[in-house]
Design a protein around this motif. Structure first.
Motif, PDB file in Angstrom:
ATOM      1  N   ARG A 128       0.848  -1.188   0.000  1.00  0.00           N
ATOM      2  CA  ARG A 128       0.000   0.000   0.000  1.00  0.00           C
ATOM      3  C   ARG A 128       0.888   1.245   0.000  1.00  0.00           C
ATOM      4  O   ARG A 128       2.013   1.214   0.486  1.00  0.00           O
ATOM      5  N   SER A 129       0.363   2.319  -0.547  1.00  0.00           N
ATOM      6  CA  SER A 129       1.094   3.587  -0.520  1.00  0.00           C
ATOM      7  C   SER A 129       0.403   4.531   0.453  1.00  0.00           C
ATOM      8  O   SER A 129      -0.810   4.444   0.678  1.00  0.00           O
ATOM      9  N   ILE A 130       1.199   5.438   1.044  1.00  0.00           N
ATOM     10  CA  ILE A 130       0.677   6.385   2.023  1.00  0.00           C
ATOM     11  C   ILE A 130       0.807   7.793   1.473  1.00  0.00           C
ATOM     12  O   ILE A 130       1.871   8.182   0.974  1.00  0.00           O
ATOM     13  N   ASP A 131      -0.250   8.565   1.575  1.00  0.00           N
ATOM     14  CA  ASP A 131      -0.212   9.976   1.195  1.00  0.00           C
ATOM     15  C   ASP A 131       0.430  10.747   2.337  1.00  0.00           C
ATOM     16  O   ASP A 131      -0.152  10.900   3.414  1.00  0.00           O
ATOM     17  N   LYS A 132       1.655  11.235   2.126  1.00  0.00           N
ATOM     18  CA  LYS A 132       2.385  11.917   3.193  1.00  0.00           C
ATOM     19  C   LYS A 132       2.151  13.426   3.187  1.00  0.00           C
ATOM     20  O   LYS A 132       2.789  14.157   3.941  1.00  0.00           O
ATOM     21  N   GLY A 133       1.217  13.884   2.353  1.00  0.00           N
ATOM     22  CA  GLY A 133       0.959  15.318   2.235  1.00  0.00           C
ATOM     23  C   GLY A 133       0.696  16.035   3.553  1.00  0.00           C
ATOM     24  O   GLY A 133       1.302  17.063   3.845  1.00  0.00           O
ATOM     25  N   PRO A 134      -0.238  15.506   4.395  1.00  0.00           N
ATOM     26  CA  PRO A 134      -0.574  16.226   5.633  1.00  0.00           C
ATOM     27  C   PRO A 134       0.441  16.039   6.766  1.00  0.00           C
ATOM     28  O   PRO A 134       0.235  16.552   7.861  1.00  0.00           O
ATOM     29  N   ARG A 135       1.524  15.327   6.517  1.00  0.00           N
ATOM     30  CA  ARG A 135       2.435  14.946   7.594  1.00  0.00           C
ATOM     31  C   ARG A 135       2.955  16.145   8.387  1.00  0.00           C
ATOM     32  O   ARG A 135       3.074  16.086   9.608  1.00  0.00           O
ATOM     33  N   PHE A 136       3.297  17.227   7.710  1.00  0.00           N
ATOM     34  CA  PHE A 136       3.925  18.358   8.386  1.00  0.00           C
ATOM     35  C   PHE A 136       2.980  19.533   8.590  1.00  0.00           C
ATOM     36  O   PHE A 136       3.407  20.668   8.700  1.00  0.00           O
ATOM     37  N   THR A 137       1.681  19.257   8.660  1.00  0.00           N
ATOM     38  CA  THR A 137       0.727  20.322   8.929  1.00  0.00           C
ATOM     39  C   THR A 137       0.713  20.635  10.423  1.00  0.00           C
ATOM     40  O   THR A 137       1.259  19.912  11.243  1.00  0.00           O
ATOM     41  N   ASP A 138       0.057  21.710  10.785  1.00  0.00           N
ATOM     42  CA  ASP A 138      -0.053  22.125  12.184  1.00  0.00           C
ATOM     43  C   ASP A 138      -1.205  21.356  12.835  1.00  0.00           C
ATOM     44  O   ASP A 138      -2.372  21.689  12.653  1.00  0.00           O
ATOM     45  N   TRP A 139      -0.861  20.336  13.604  1.00  0.00           N
ATOM     46  CA  TRP A 139      -1.878  19.478  14.208  1.00  0.00           C
ATOM     47  C   TRP A 139      -2.565  20.130  15.398  1.00  0.00           C
ATOM     48  O   TRP A 139      -3.544  19.589  15.926  1.00  0.00           O
ATOM     49  N   SER A 140      -2.090  21.287  15.820  1.00  0.00           N
ATOM     50  CA  SER A 140      -2.716  21.954  16.963  1.00  0.00           C
ATOM     51  C   SER A 140      -3.888  22.845  16.541  1.00  0.00           C
ATOM     52  O   SER A 140      -4.683  23.270  17.381  1.00  0.00           O
ATOM     53  N   ARG A 141      -4.003  23.116  15.254  1.00  0.00           N
ATOM     54  CA  ARG A 141      -5.072  23.996  14.784  1.00  0.00           C
ATOM     55  C   ARG A 141      -6.376  23.213  14.651  1.00  0.00           C
ATOM     56  O   ARG A 141      -6.394  22.068  14.261  1.00  0.00           O
ATOM     57  N   ARG A 142      -7.465  23.871  14.976  1.00  0.00           N
ATOM     58  CA  ARG A 142      -8.790  23.282  14.834  1.00  0.00           C
ATOM     59  C   ARG A 142      -9.666  24.211  14.016  1.00  0.00           C
ATOM     60  O   ARG A 142      -9.525  25.427  14.122  1.00  0.00           O
ATOM     61  N   PRO A 143     -10.553  23.706  13.152  1.00  0.00           N
ATOM     62  CA  PRO A 143     -10.818  22.271  12.970  1.00  0.00           C
ATOM     63  C   PRO A 143      -9.780  21.628  12.050  1.00  0.00           C
ATOM     64  O   PRO A 143      -9.161  22.306  11.226  1.00  0.00           O
ATOM     65  N   LEU A 144      -9.605  20.320  12.197  1.00  0.00           N
ATOM     66  CA  LEU A 144      -8.767  19.557  11.293  1.00  0.00           C
ATOM     67  C   LEU A 144      -9.579  19.184  10.062  1.00  0.00           C
ATOM     68  O   LEU A 144     -10.784  18.927  10.151  1.00  0.00           O
TER      69      LEU A 144
END
Length: 385
Positions: A128-144
């Motif tokens: 399977r392949s993984i979409d790594k696009g969101p990997r380095f986004t700011d996970w503290s911001r809401r809404p996701l």
């Protein structure tokens, strides 16, 4: 996929997770501007249960999740668990999830490289392949976004599918005991206990004179406490190079800091500086007693270079034959110590590593094993066999 934002929802999900033999766990966090990693998201998957927990939700109590992590009936599966465990140890009152399985370590034991990335592991085992696009986004911001949530839950659903395959292969190769030894090391509380008085160990000792070492220990412990109290990265409190300068002058008053290139202008009259002076006064009251006992490393015995090179070749041969990453068995510094001392107290001379490599390496040193070329390949020959 909806995030869990209340304690009641979390308790219900955790009840379901507790019915599983194993669960896959991952986190998303931010640590660029803080000392303690800021936990932004927790993902878990076991059986048919897949959850994303929002630890930043108002009023949520993570206690039901900590109870799952502490339940020894449920195997917890991570990939490259070190930072996740650091977070849990800090937030969960010194909690370390057990029992535990780290797929990155498992991959090393299966010969898939020194530190295979998660997407490479998923591709290798699950195709399977993984979409790594969101990997380095700011996970503290809401809404996701939905894309972020899909990425986050995929981390653990793939991990859930990976675990049984990897476990079976390790058992087939009779390497499950190897992994158990590695997990015992990874789950030691000492690995995650950040004691300020031990912070000097992170730094390179440029000198071994007791007064200088005492000064460095005092400066490092002061910086560690400041970083912890103010929740900021160590380097933002004071750079490493400045600590070396501070160790050299052992400042106990503002004038002592004046003119040090690595110390910010005006710092010498700040509140943090006052706390530094107090720590340094304690250290300098009896530097011989305060300084940790360190000895200047003895130079390696002359003539061991060829032995080290021979051990490198043998390590590569053993690793290839065993189908395991060589770094999991021994490092170059380990080989240097083996070359210099038959009784070297290093991981390569204990447990499964000694059986696979350490003991044969000593026999190689004694001339009981030889290396030769046959058909262009290096082979080991037992001369005592």
């Amino acid at each position: 996929m909806k995030m869990i934002t209340t304690t009641a929802e979390l308790a219900k999900a955790c009840d379901a997770l507790l019915q599983c033999d194993f669960i896959a766990v991952d986190t998303e966090f931010m640590r660029e501007t803080v000392y303690w990693p800021a936990l932004c998201l927790i993902q878990a998957a076991g059986g048919e249960t897949e959850v994303i927990i929002d630890p930043l939700a108002d009023g949520i109590d993570l206690e039901p999740f900590w109870e799952v992590m502490a339940d020894d009936r449920v195997m917890k599966v991570f990939h490259a668990a070190r930072q996740d465990l650091e977070i849990f140890f800090h937030l969960g009152e010194h909690l370390i999830p057990t029992p535990m399985f780290d797929t990155q370590v498992g991959a090393m034991a299966l010969g898939l490289g020194d530190s295979i990335a998660y997407d490479g592991l998923v591709r290798s085992f699950l195709k399977r392949s993984i979409d790594k696009g969101p990997r380095f986004t700011d996970w503290s911001r809401r809404p996701l976004s939905q894309k972020q949530l899909d990425y986050a839950i995929a981390d653990v659903t793939h991990l859930r599918d990976l675990y049984p395959i990897m476990r079976e292969r390790l058992e087939t190769k009779k390497r499950d005991a190897w992994l158990a030894e590695e997990m015992a090391i990874l789950t030691r509380a000492e690995t995650y206990r950040l004691e300020p008085e031990d912070a000097w160990k992170r730094l390179k000792l440029r000198k071994t004179h007791p007064k200088w070492v005492a000064g460095l220990r005092a400066a490092a412990s002061w910086r560690e406490r400041e970083a912890q109290t103010r929740d900021m990265p160590r380097q933002r409190v004071m750079k490493d190079d400045a600590l070396y300068e501070i160790a050299g002058v052992a400042p106990v008053k503002p004038d002592d800091l004046a003119g040090l290139r690595g110390v910010p202008k005006g710092f010498e009259r700040s509140k943090p500086a006052e706390r530094l002076y107090e720590v340094m006064k304690t250290a300098m009251a009896d530097p011989e007693a305060y300084a940790p006992k360190v000895e200047k490393p003895a130079p390696p015995p002359s003539g061991i270079g060829p032995t080290v090179e021979l051990l490198k070749v043998y390590l590569k041969l053993v690793a290839e034959e065993a189908g395991v990453a060589s770094r999991l068995i021994a490092t170059v510094p380990d080989l240097e110590k083996i070359a210099a001392d038959d009784k070297a107290d290093i991981p390569a001379m204990h447990g499964w590593r000694r059986e696979v490599f350490g003991e044969p390496a000593l026999r190689l040193k004694k001339g009981e094993i030889s290396l030769a070329l046959e058909d262009g390949k290096v082979v080991a020959k037992d001369l005592k066999g």
